[in-house]
Design a protein around this motif. Structure first.
Motif, PDB file in Angstrom:
ATOM      1  N   ILE A  78       0.853  -1.191   0.000  1.00  8.62           N
ATOM      2  CA  ILE A  78       0.000   0.000   0.000  1.00  8.62           C
ATOM      3  C   ILE A  78       0.888   1.241   0.000  1.00  8.62           C
ATOM      4  N   GLN A  79       0.636   2.124  -0.956  1.00  9.33           N
ATOM      5  CA  GLN A  79       1.329   3.409  -0.995  1.00  9.33           C
ATOM      6  C   GLN A  79       0.272   4.511  -0.974  1.00  9.33           C
ATOM      7  N   HIS A  89      -2.636   3.454  -3.639  1.00 10.56           N
ATOM      8  CA  HIS A  89      -2.199   2.476  -4.635  1.00 10.56           C
ATOM      9  C   HIS A  89      -1.923   1.178  -3.881  1.00 10.56           C
ATOM     10  N   ILE A  90      -2.742   0.185  -4.142  1.00 16.97           N
ATOM     11  CA  ILE A  90      -2.688  -1.075  -3.408  1.00 16.97           C
ATOM     12  C   ILE A  90      -2.389  -2.199  -4.392  1.00 16.97           C
ATOM     13  N   ASP A  91      -1.441  -3.055  -4.044  1.00 18.58           N
ATOM     14  CA  ASP A  91      -1.058  -4.169  -4.908  1.00 18.58           C
ATOM     15  C   ASP A  91      -1.189  -5.458  -4.109  1.00 18.58           C
ATOM     16  N   ALA A 116      -6.889   2.594  -5.896  1.00 19.24           N
ATOM     17  CA  ALA A 116      -6.579   1.845  -7.116  1.00 19.24           C
ATOM     18  C   ALA A 116      -5.912   0.544  -6.689  1.00 19.24           C
ATOM     19  N   VAL A 117      -6.600  -0.572  -6.902  1.00 23.85           N
ATOM     20  CA  VAL A 117      -6.154  -1.867  -6.399  1.00 23.85           C
ATOM     21  C   VAL A 117      -5.713  -2.759  -7.563  1.00 23.85           C
ATOM     22  N   GLU A 118      -4.397  -3.047  -7.610  1.00 20.88           N
ATOM     23  CA  GLU A 118      -3.895  -3.992  -8.600  1.00 20.88           C
ATOM     24  C   GLU A 118      -4.138  -5.406  -8.090  1.00 20.88           C
ATOM     25  N   TRP A 119      -4.414  -6.333  -9.013  1.00 23.54           N
ATOM     26  CA  TRP A 119      -4.748  -7.722  -8.693  1.00 23.54           C
ATOM     27  C   TRP A 119      -6.028  -7.762  -7.858  1.00 23.54           C
TER      28      TRP A 119
END
Length: 167
Positions: A78-79, A89-91, A116-119
């Protein structure tokens, strides 16, 4: 743009575009950002290297952030960035599955900022939330297919405005 009816009876709105370069992918992120008002949840999916972080760099630029500050948060997960709206910005790449209570996700996903969530497909119950889906897939060596879709009215309106203004 295609419309369909979801199980809940709400109209699902979809828009598909092609991007021929990382620059174009970032440009679509900036365009989307220009329509956001805060409180949106963006669920990004796609294969490794398809362009999810590239798209978020453009999104960040459109939120008055420096795109150089946007890194793939694979190790930090998380940034937080503060521009026109906070951008979270979450990955979830490193997790097989995540729940809303993991990593304090609930606090980020339902905030006044833009999450904004990646994956996103690794978030258990994510498909039951109101969110704007951004699916990026390979369509050729330097070609990406970006599909925006939403089943709830708020995010569907964003896609409709995106189409009217930029497609």
């Amino acid at each position: 743009m295609a419309n369909a009816v979801t199980e809940s009876g709400a109209a699902a709105v979809t828009m598909v575009i092609e991007s021929r370069s990382p620059h174009e992918t970032k440009s679509w992120g900036r365009r989307l950002a220009s329509l956001l008002e805060g409180g949106e949840l963006l669920g990004l999916t796609g294969d490794l290297g398809a362009g999810k972080t590239c798209f978020i760099k453009g999104l960040a630029s459109g939120l008055s952030l420096r795109e150089e500050d946007i890194l793939s948060p694979t190790f930090t997960m998380i940034q937080e960035h503060h521009g026109r709206f906070p951008l979270y910005h979450i990955d979830l790449y490193r997790l097989e599955e995540a729940t809303l209570d993991d990593l304090g996700l609930r606090e980020y996903l339902f905030s006044e900022g833009v999450a904004a969530v990646e994956w996103f497909d690794r978030l258990r119950g994510g498909d039951e939330m109101e969110y704007l889906s951004v699916r990026i897939s390979y369509a050729g060596a330097n070609l990406r297919r970006i599909e925006f879709s939403a089943g709830d009215s708020r995010h569907a309106q964003i896609i409709s405005r995106l189409k009217r203004r930029f497609a």
